[in-house]
Design a protein around this motif. Structure first.
Motif, mmCIF file in Angstrom:
data_model
loop_
_atom_site.group_PDB
_atom_site.id
_atom_site.type_symbol
_atom_site.label_atom_id
_atom_site.label_comp_id
_atom_site.label_asym_id
_atom_site.label_seq_id
_atom_site.Cartn_x
_atom_site.Cartn_y
_atom_site.Cartn_z
ATOM 1 N N LYS A 1 -9.828 -14.303 -0.621
ATOM 2 C CA LYS A 1 -9.174 -13.854 -1.860
ATOM 3 C C LYS A 1 -9.882 -14.398 -3.106
ATOM 4 O O LYS A 1 -9.863 -13.757 -4.163
ATOM 5 N N GLY B 1 2.180 -13.247 -5.989
ATOM 6 C CA GLY B 1 2.810 -14.389 -5.317
ATOM 7 C C GLY B 1 3.375 -13.876 -4.006
ATOM 8 O O GLY B 1 2.697 -13.130 -3.297
ATOM 9 N N GLY C 1 0.813 -1.217 0.000
ATOM 10 C CA GLY C 1 0.000 0.000 0.000
ATOM 11 C C GLY C 1 0.844 1.264 0.000
ATOM 12 O O GLY C 1 0.556 2.219 -0.727
HETATM 13 N N1 LIG Z 1 2.954 -9.635 0.638
HETATM 14 C C1 LIG Z 1 2.510 -10.700 -0.028
HETATM 15 O O1 LIG Z 1 3.229 -11.696 -0.212
HETATM 16 C C2 LIG Z 1 1.109 -10.703 -0.580
HETATM 17 C C3 LIG Z 1 0.792 -11.700 -1.516
HETATM 18 C C4 LIG Z 1 -0.497 -11.727 -2.035
HETATM 19 C C5 LIG Z 1 -1.425 -10.782 -1.659
HETATM 20 N N2 LIG Z 1 -1.082 -9.823 -0.757
HETATM 21 C C6 LIG Z 1 -2.114 -8.867 -0.370
HETATM 22 O O2 LIG Z 1 -1.636 -7.549 -0.558
HETATM 23 C C7 LIG Z 1 -2.264 -6.673 0.372
HETATM 24 C C8 LIG Z 1 -1.225 -5.832 1.083
HETATM 25 O O3 LIG Z 1 -0.391 -6.690 1.836
HETATM 26 P P1 LIG Z 1 1.064 -6.316 2.365
HETATM 27 O O4 LIG Z 1 1.923 -7.425 1.981
HETATM 28 O O5 LIG Z 1 1.438 -4.940 1.967
HETATM 29 O O6 LIG Z 1 0.797 -6.410 3.941
HETATM 30 P P2 LIG Z 1 1.215 -5.486 5.167
HETATM 31 O O7 LIG Z 1 0.940 -6.284 6.373
HETATM 32 O O8 LIG Z 1 2.578 -4.944 4.950
HETATM 33 O O9 LIG Z 1 0.183 -4.265 5.063
HETATM 34 C C9 LIG Z 1 -1.196 -4.416 5.283
HETATM 35 C C10 LIG Z 1 -1.746 -3.092 5.777
HETATM 36 O O10 LIG Z 1 -3.166 -3.272 5.988
HETATM 37 C C11 LIG Z 1 -3.503 -2.604 7.184
HETATM 38 N N3 LIG Z 1 -4.718 -3.177 7.764
HETATM 39 C C12 LIG Z 1 -4.870 -4.388 8.324
HETATM 40 N N4 LIG Z 1 -6.127 -4.540 8.781
HETATM 41 C C13 LIG Z 1 -6.776 -3.393 8.488
HETATM 42 C C14 LIG Z 1 -8.103 -2.929 8.712
HETATM 43 N N5 LIG Z 1 -9.016 -3.704 9.334
HETATM 44 N N6 LIG Z 1 -8.439 -1.700 8.280
HETATM 45 C C15 LIG Z 1 -7.527 -0.914 7.668
HETATM 46 N N7 LIG Z 1 -6.261 -1.286 7.429
HETATM 47 C C16 LIG Z 1 -5.893 -2.510 7.840
HETATM 48 C C17 LIG Z 1 -2.290 -2.806 8.096
HETATM 49 O O11 LIG Z 1 -2.284 -1.868 9.168
HETATM 50 C C18 LIG Z 1 -1.153 -2.646 7.122
HETATM 51 O O12 LIG Z 1 -0.715 -1.303 7.054
HETATM 52 C C19 LIG Z 1 -3.096 -7.581 1.299
HETATM 53 O O13 LIG Z 1 -4.439 -7.588 0.867
HETATM 54 C C20 LIG Z 1 -2.483 -8.943 1.100
HETATM 55 O O14 LIG Z 1 -3.375 -9.981 1.369
HETATM 56 C C21 LIG Z 1 0.153 -9.768 -0.208
#
Ligand SMILES: NC(=O)c1ccc[n+]([C@@H]2O[C@H](COP(=O)([O-])OP(=O)(O)OC[C@H]3O[C@@H](n4cnc5c(N)ncnc54)[C@H](O)[C@@H]3O)[C@@H](O)[C@H]2O)c1
Length: 248
Positions: A160, A187, A19
């Protein structure tokens, strides 16, 4: 790539890995960005991201799993932006709480479905009218490679996969208004969300990735930037993978 000058963008979970990079990328391209996150220091985080990117990023606190919190967010966004306008929504906030089904309690199931799936409804429902009024919008939601199923993730995979269904249905409903709706399925991307995976297991996973490395948040941000461009007006209802060649 076109510029995002004059566009307003909302990035949920914008205080986290993917994000934050997305917020900075969109801001560098000229968008006015709001990051909406549960993190208590979201406002300070936005200031740091603004400085790093040289763009304009504002932080607002929200719990995307709660519908009323998202309605309140809409009012706050209107105040910050000065008009009822939203060009880009990135439904990015998400969590994992992995466990085998046999060991998963109801609260763990419920929490992940609320944060990872209900959030897309809660946020999009509250802002989509503004897009419809202006006959323009770009909605991108974060699914995951796990949407097809992964051991220990019945909650996360279900959420998802729900994002994929949400995207397909909504893309058909909104196409007539010039609004595109897409999902991306990353991934393994190097962010805090992977912290719960033990090092040894992570090494085993990396060996199975054809590129032999994790993805970078900025690589995902580039894809989101592409899908939210003015130019990409004929891509909708898609689930775009970004995984270094890794497929379950
Ligand atoms: N990193 C990976 O490997 C990966 C892979 C596939 C999908 N994703 C998806 O990408 C997205 C971002 O993940 P990321 O890796 O940056 O994770 P991250 O943990 O670094 O960031 C997630 C953010 O979401 C916020 N958050 C959590 N619950 C919340 C809520 N109820 N309301 C508002 N904000 C909230 C957290 O405070 C955090 O800032 C997610 O949807 C995750 O499922 C990530």
């Amino acid at each position: 790539m076109d510029s995002k000058k004059d566009m307003i963008a909302l990035v949920t979970g914008g205080a986290g890995g993917i994000g934050s990079e997305t917020a900075m990328t969109l801001a560098r391209e000229g968008a006015r960005v709001i990051i909406a996150d549960l993190y208590e220091k979201v406002e300070e985080t936005a200031e740091i991201l603004s400085r790093k990117s040289g763009g304009k990023i504002t932080g607002l606190r929200v719990d995307v799993s709660d519908f009323d919190s998202c309605t309140k967010l809409r009012g706050e966004v209107e105040k910050v932006v000065g008009e009822r306008r939203m060009d880009i929504i990135v439904n990015n906030a998400g969590i994992t709480r992995d466990a085998l089904l046999t060991k998963m309690d109801f609260a763990t199931w419920d929490k992940v479905i609320r944060v990872d799936l209900y959030s897309a409804f809660n946020v999009t429902k509250n802002f989509v009218e503004w897009m419809i009024e202006r006959k323009f919008g770009r909605i991108v939601s974060l699914s995951s490679i796990s949407w097809k199923g992964n051991v220990g993730q019945v909650n996360y995979s279900s959420a998802k996969a729900g994002i994929v269904g949400f995207t397909g249905s909504l893309s058909r409903e909104l196409a007539r208004y010039g609004i595109t709706v897409n999902a991306i399925a990353p991934g393994l991307i190097d962010t805090d969300i992977l912290k719960s995976i033990p090092d040894k297991i992570m090494q085993g996973i990396i060996e199975k990735i054809p590129m032999r490395r994790l993805g970078k948040p900025e690589e995902v941000a580039s894809l989101i930037s592409f899908l939210t461009s003015r130019d990409t007006s004929y891509i909708t209802g898609e689930v775009v993978s970004i995984n270094g060649g890794f497929n379950f």
